[in-house]
Structures are given as C-alpha cells and as structure tokens.
Design a protein around this motif. Structure first.
Motif, PDB file in Angstrom:
ATOM      1  N   VAL A  46     -19.734 -26.431 -73.294  1.00 25.91           N
ATOM      2  CA  VAL A  46     -20.083 -27.340 -72.538  1.00 25.91           C
ATOM      3  C   VAL A  46     -17.598 -27.355 -72.390  1.00 25.91           C
ATOM      4  O   VAL A  46     -17.134 -27.864 -71.278  1.00 25.91           O
ATOM      5  CB  VAL A  46     -20.242 -28.654 -72.779  1.00 25.91           C
ATOM      6  N   ILE A  47     -17.328 -28.131 -73.618  1.00 25.27           N
ATOM      7  CA  ILE A  47     -16.275 -28.470 -74.084  1.00 25.27           C
ATOM      8  C   ILE A  47     -15.524 -27.661 -73.338  1.00 25.27           C
ATOM      9  O   ILE A  47     -14.298 -28.226 -72.992  1.00 25.27           O
ATOM     10  CB  ILE A  47     -15.946 -29.315 -76.061  1.00 25.27           C
ATOM     11  N   GLY A  48     -15.443 -26.327 -74.360  1.00 25.56           N
ATOM     12  CA  GLY A  48     -14.551 -24.955 -73.405  1.00 25.56           C
ATOM     13  C   GLY A  48     -14.619 -25.357 -71.564  1.00 25.56           C
ATOM     14  O   GLY A  48     -13.864 -25.087 -71.471  1.00 25.56           O
ATOM     15  N   PHE A  49     -15.799 -25.317 -71.153  1.00 30.19           N
ATOM     16  CA  PHE A  49     -15.792 -25.713 -69.423  1.00 30.19           C
ATOM     17  C   PHE A  49     -14.685 -26.957 -69.392  1.00 30.19           C
ATOM     18  O   PHE A  49     -13.777 -26.426 -67.955  1.00 30.19           O
ATOM     19  CB  PHE A  49     -16.653 -25.602 -68.779  1.00 30.19           C
ATOM     20  N   ALA A  50     -14.726 -28.282 -69.731  1.00 38.67           N
ATOM     21  CA  ALA A  50     -13.769 -28.840 -69.404  1.00 38.67           C
ATOM     22  C   ALA A  50     -11.734 -28.811 -69.657  1.00 38.67           C
ATOM     23  O   ALA A  50     -11.567 -28.716 -68.936  1.00 38.67           O
ATOM     24  CB  ALA A  50     -14.566 -30.335 -70.082  1.00 38.67           C
ATOM     25  N   THR A  51     -12.150 -28.134 -70.911  1.00 40.24           N
ATOM     26  CA  THR A  51     -10.501 -27.767 -71.186  1.00 40.24           C
ATOM     27  C   THR A  51      -9.734 -26.738 -70.279  1.00 40.24           C
ATOM     28  O   THR A  51      -8.749 -26.846 -70.428  1.00 40.24           O
ATOM     29  CB  THR A  51     -10.359 -27.064 -73.076  1.00 40.24           C
ATOM     30  N   THR A  52     -11.134 -25.855 -69.929  1.00 39.46           N
ATOM     31  CA  THR A  52     -10.396 -24.961 -69.689  1.00 39.46           C
ATOM     32  C   THR A  52      -9.946 -24.973 -68.225  1.00 39.46           C
ATOM     33  O   THR A  52      -9.308 -25.115 -67.085  1.00 39.46           O
ATOM     34  CB  THR A  52     -11.315 -23.651 -69.251  1.00 39.46           C
ATOM     35  N   LEU A  53     -11.205 -26.393 -67.383  1.00 40.04           N
ATOM     36  CA  LEU A  53     -11.160 -27.812 -66.154  1.00 40.04           C
ATOM     37  C   LEU A  53      -9.279 -27.200 -66.141  1.00 40.04           C
ATOM     38  O   LEU A  53      -8.582 -27.312 -64.859  1.00 40.04           O
ATOM     39  CB  LEU A  53     -12.595 -27.747 -65.555  1.00 40.04           C
ATOM     40  N   GLU A 120       3.565 -24.086 -67.739  1.00 40.60           N
ATOM     41  CA  GLU A 120       2.030 -24.648 -68.256  1.00 40.60           C
ATOM     42  C   GLU A 120       1.880 -24.652 -69.201  1.00 40.60           C
ATOM     43  O   GLU A 120       1.588 -25.470 -70.139  1.00 40.60           O
ATOM     44  CB  GLU A 120       1.554 -22.780 -66.962  1.00 40.60           C
ATOM     45  N   ARG A 121       2.359 -23.738 -70.580  1.00 40.44           N
ATOM     46  CA  ARG A 121       2.121 -23.628 -71.663  1.00 40.44           C
ATOM     47  C   ARG A 121       2.628 -24.359 -72.009  1.00 40.44           C
ATOM     48  O   ARG A 121       2.339 -25.483 -73.171  1.00 40.44           O
ATOM     49  CB  ARG A 121       1.812 -21.692 -72.592  1.00 40.44           C
ATOM     50  N   THR A 122       4.254 -24.097 -71.793  1.00 38.50           N
ATOM     51  CA  THR A 122       5.552 -25.025 -72.197  1.00 38.50           C
ATOM     52  C   THR A 122       4.788 -26.662 -72.098  1.00 38.50           C
ATOM     53  O   THR A 122       4.979 -27.683 -73.043  1.00 38.50           O
ATOM     54  CB  THR A 122       6.572 -25.059 -71.474  1.00 38.50           C
ATOM     55  N   ALA A 123       3.977 -27.215 -71.094  1.00 42.41           N
ATOM     56  CA  ALA A 123       3.688 -28.322 -71.081  1.00 42.41           C
ATOM     57  C   ALA A 123       3.055 -28.789 -72.077  1.00 42.41           C
ATOM     58  O   ALA A 123       2.885 -29.793 -72.168  1.00 42.41           O
ATOM     59  CB  ALA A 123       3.148 -28.962 -69.675  1.00 42.41           C
ATOM     60  N   GLY A 124       2.051 -27.844 -72.068  1.00 41.45           N
ATOM     61  CA  GLY A 124       0.826 -28.375 -72.926  1.00 41.45           C
ATOM     62  C   GLY A 124       1.202 -28.388 -74.576  1.00 41.45           C
ATOM     63  O   GLY A 124       0.869 -29.898 -75.495  1.00 41.45           O
ATOM     64  N   GLN A 125       2.349 -27.491 -75.093  1.00 49.02           N
ATOM     65  CA  GLN A 125       2.713 -27.759 -76.084  1.00 49.02           C
ATOM     66  C   GLN A 125       3.667 -28.604 -76.059  1.00 49.02           C
ATOM     67  O   GLN A 125       4.370 -29.014 -77.340  1.00 49.02           O
ATOM     68  CB  GLN A 125       4.042 -26.442 -76.186  1.00 49.02           C
ATOM     69  N   ALA A 213      -5.078 -34.247 -71.856  1.00 47.54           N
ATOM     70  CA  ALA A 213      -6.505 -34.106 -71.026  1.00 47.54           C
ATOM     71  C   ALA A 213      -7.443 -32.941 -71.688  1.00 47.54           C
ATOM     72  O   ALA A 213      -8.211 -32.507 -72.855  1.00 47.54           O
ATOM     73  CB  ALA A 213      -7.089 -33.804 -70.546  1.00 47.54           C
ATOM     74  N   THR A 214      -6.457 -31.611 -71.692  1.00 47.55           N
ATOM     75  CA  THR A 214      -6.403 -30.994 -72.760  1.00 47.55           C
ATOM     76  C   THR A 214      -6.742 -30.773 -74.187  1.00 47.55           C
ATOM     77  O   THR A 214      -7.451 -30.301 -74.815  1.00 47.55           O
ATOM     78  CB  THR A 214      -6.020 -29.784 -72.139  1.00 47.55           C
ATOM     79  N   LEU A 215      -5.128 -31.599 -74.674  1.00 47.53           N
ATOM     80  CA  LEU A 215      -5.880 -31.105 -76.449  1.00 47.53           C
ATOM     81  C   LEU A 215      -6.170 -32.384 -76.920  1.00 47.53           C
ATOM     82  O   LEU A 215      -7.044 -31.988 -77.495  1.00 47.53           O
ATOM     83  CB  LEU A 215      -4.267 -31.838 -76.430  1.00 47.53           C
ATOM     84  N   ALA A 216      -7.368 -33.504 -75.741  1.00 46.69           N
ATOM     85  CA  ALA A 216      -7.941 -33.815 -76.279  1.00 46.69           C
ATOM     86  C   ALA A 216      -9.406 -33.464 -76.432  1.00 46.69           C
ATOM     87  O   ALA A 216     -10.712 -33.464 -77.374  1.00 46.69           O
ATOM     88  CB  ALA A 216      -8.341 -35.552 -75.309  1.00 46.69           C
ATOM     89  N   GLY A 217      -9.597 -32.260 -75.701  1.00 48.24           N
ATOM     90  CA  GLY A 217     -10.759 -31.325 -75.476  1.00 48.24           C
ATOM     91  C   GLY A 217     -10.274 -30.995 -76.884  1.00 48.24           C
ATOM     92  O   GLY A 217     -12.060 -30.383 -77.437  1.00 48.24           O
ATOM     93  N   HIS A 218      -9.233 -29.774 -77.504  1.00 45.31           N
ATOM     94  CA  HIS A 218      -9.140 -29.092 -78.462  1.00 45.31           C
ATOM     95  C   HIS A 218      -9.502 -29.959 -79.187  1.00 45.31           C
ATOM     96  O   HIS A 218     -10.233 -29.368 -80.497  1.00 45.31           O
ATOM     97  CB  HIS A 218      -7.968 -28.135 -78.424  1.00 45.31           C
ATOM     98  N   LEU A 219      -9.434 -31.146 -79.939  1.00 47.29           N
ATOM     99  CA  LEU A 219      -9.468 -32.167 -80.254  1.00 47.29           C
ATOM    100  C   LEU A 219     -11.375 -32.093 -80.621  1.00 47.29           C
ATOM    101  O   LEU A 219     -11.407 -31.829 -82.585  1.00 47.29           O
ATOM    102  CB  LEU A 219      -8.505 -33.579 -80.542  1.00 47.29           C
ATOM    103  N   ALA A 220     -11.792 -32.235 -79.600  1.00 50.59           N
ATOM    104  CA  ALA A 220     -13.242 -33.004 -79.595  1.00 50.59           C
ATOM    105  C   ALA A 220     -13.757 -31.485 -80.476  1.00 50.59           C
ATOM    106  O   ALA A 220     -14.862 -32.207 -81.015  1.00 50.59           O
ATOM    107  CB  ALA A 220     -13.673 -32.997 -78.363  1.00 50.59           C
ATOM    108  N   LEU A 221     -13.339 -30.191 -79.592  1.00 50.74           N
ATOM    109  CA  LEU A 221     -13.959 -29.287 -80.767  1.00 50.74           C
ATOM    110  C   LEU A 221     -13.966 -28.641 -82.234  1.00 50.74           C
ATOM    111  O   LEU A 221     -14.194 -28.699 -82.666  1.00 50.74           O
ATOM    112  CB  LEU A 221     -13.762 -27.938 -79.660  1.00 50.74           C
TER     113      LEU A 221
END
Length: 332
Positions: A46-53, A120-125, A213-221
């Motif tokens: 479930v969390i993986g789907f959210a972070t992937t989205l 895109e990956r740079t933004a996350g980093q 939001a992606t970072l929050a998903g990784h932290l939730a997992l």
C-alpha cells in the motif's frame, strides 16, 4: 574503467556487510528476515503504491515541462519497473538508467529523456538533504559527530551548486545555446532544462510537494519496518534516524540496496541507545519490504516482455508470408 568501478561498488557493499556480521553476528540479519509478516507485506504494498504514484507524478511534471510526452499511467508502470530493477540489480540505479533511456527513445530525444529522470531524482535528493540538515539543526543530539559534518557539508555543497547553476545560467546560458561547440551548447541546454524542469513557478510547487510526499512514504515504510522488527521507540525518535539512513542509501555502494543502509542504521541506532543489532534488523526488514513494494514492477516487466515477444513473432510471420500475386487479364 566502468566495470572496475562497478566491481568496487559491489565489493564495498559486501565489505560493509562483512564488518557488520563480524562485529554483531549473523543473528541481526536472520532475525530481520524471520520477522517478515503478512501485515507488513500488505503495508509495504500500500505504501509502495502511494510513493510510486507520487514519484511518477513528479517525473511526469518534469518530463512534460521539458517537452516530452508522458502519461501518468505510463509513468507509474515505468517507475514500478525501474524500482524492481533497482532492487534486484547491483548499484541500485540500473532501473532508472533503463527508464531514462527507454523514455527518451520512445519520445525521440534520448538526451532530454535522461535529463528528465536525472532532474526528477535530483528533486527528491534535494528535499532529502534539506530534511537531513533540518534534523541536524533541530535534533543535533541524536546525530553522531561524523554525520553532522557530512550532512552539513552536503547542505553547503547543494546551496553552492544551486547558486553556481543560477549564475552560470545568467552569464552563459543565452550566449552558449547557439554555440558551435557541442560542450558549450550541451551545457546551456542542460541549464535551460534545469530551470524549466525544477525552478519555474509552474514546476517547483508540484515537484516540491510530490518530493516531500515521497519522502513521507519512505519514512512511513521505515516506521513499519521498525515495528515489524520489534522496535517500540516513539516515532519522533525514529524519524530523525531514518532520514539520515535514507540519505546514506544514496551512496553507490550497495547490492540490491543492502550495504550502507545497514551500516548507518547500526551506527545511528547504537548512538541513540536502541542497539546496533536492532538497527541492522530494522534495515534488513526495510530492505525486504522495499523489495516487496516493488514487486508490481516484476509484473510490468513480464507483461511487456511477453508483448515484445509476440510483436517480434508477428513481424517475422508477416515477413515470411509470401506476397500475394495479382493476375490481370488483358482483353484484346
């Protein structure tokens, strides 16, 4: 040279894992594998789907701003496939390389397709580094001295790089965009794409929100992994450690994601009084749950491989089929 670096990365990961086994024993690793449960797997999916989205939406924004076509459905499928390949192949980035090149080929512009994925990956980093700097500033006591220095240096480097990019874009972007030199022209195009993809008013709010939001998903997992591993510490104590662990995962010294993550978690959990072995167990559980979360990517890979085989077979049948002959009667 590239092959040597790849082997060094793999050997570096095994060296880290070997030191951990030598110091802590193998029980921390085996305990992590034995604690995987059905609720943890479901939460990972479930969390993986959210972070992937969220990640795929970020990629779509950047790619669209660079003039490339990319639907959200395609972005999600391609992102899942990349995550799965990242998880099962050495170095942890080969899936993203495939995603970038394939989208560039499909769009007719491989260099820009590659830049879209890099941005895109740079933004996350960038969001991750900013979060790590915030952890150092707000909770310096939970961060070992060596980590404080690394995070501080990383933050300074990011700021200086951003300033340098802005200054270079102002000074050289307009003059070099039509230069006869491929290097200068490529540099100018890259700066222009950087501005379009990340720093325009139409781009940065959405990209920044989806990155957070992606970072929050990784932290939730990660929190789920800690609970599965039996860690009862409060979330507020775990999150700073996990932000730093995620930052360490960016190091290209891993095999299927394993390596620096386990070493850093051992150090951080030990410094926080939670036990170095417990940190390794949490990292192992997180690694397994991350792989579970990426399993839909295996389905995408299988479906597209079967479709490709069918297309190849049909094209061969069409090529082998004799062309029809038409007889025309001529009336005298």
């Amino acid at each position: 040279m590239k092959r040597a670096l790849a082997w060094l990365r793999i050997l570096g990961a095994f060296a880290i894992l070997g030191v951990l086994v030598w110091q802590l024993g193998s029980d921390a690793f085996l305990d992590g594998l034995g604690r995987i449960s059905a609720p943890g797997v479901l939460a990972a999916l479930v969390i993986g789907f959210a972070t992937t989205l969220f990640s795929a939406g970020r990629w779509q924004i950047v790619a669209t701003r660079l003039g490339l076509r990319l639907s959200l459905r395609t972005a999600v499928a391609d992102y899942y496939r990349a995550l799965f390949l990242n998880g099962v192949l050495p170095a942890g980035v080969l899936g993203d390389v495939h995603r970038a090149v394939q989208h560039g080929r499909d769009s007719g512009d491989v260099p820009r397709g590659v830049r879209a994925v890099v941005l895109e990956r740079t933004a996350g980093q960038l969001v991750l580094i900013a979060s790590a700097v915030a952890v150092v500033l707000v909770s310096p006591d939970v961060v070992p001295g060596a980590f404080r220095e690394v995070v501080t240096i990383a933050g300074v480097v990011v700021v200086l790089a951003a300033v340098a990019a802005v200054v270079a874009g102002r000074l050289f972007g307009g003059r070099w965009i039509h230069s006869e030199s491929k290097v200068r022209r490529g540099f100018a195009v890259t700066l222009a794409d950087l501005r379009l993809g990340l720093f325009t008013r139409e781009t940065w709010p959405g990209v920044g929100f989806l990155s957070a939001a992606t970072l929050a998903g990784h932290l939730a997992l990660f929190v789920v992994a800690a609970r599965v591993a039996g860690v009862a510490a409060p979330v507020w104590q775990l999150v700073p450690l996990m932000v730093l662990a995620l930052l360490a995962m960016g190091l290209p010294l891993n095999v299927g994601g394993f390596g620096p993550r386990e070493g850093v978690c051992a150090l951080l959990f030990g410094a926080a009084g939670l036990g170095a072995a417990q940190g390794v167990t949490v990292a192992v559980v997180y690694g397994v749950l991350t792989l579970v979360a990426s399993l839909p990517g295996a389905g995408v890979l299988l479906v597209r491989s079967v479709a490709g085989v069918r297309r190849t077979a049909l094209s061969r049948e069409s090529a082998a089929r004799p062309a029809p002959h038409f007889h025309v009667k001529v009336r005298g």
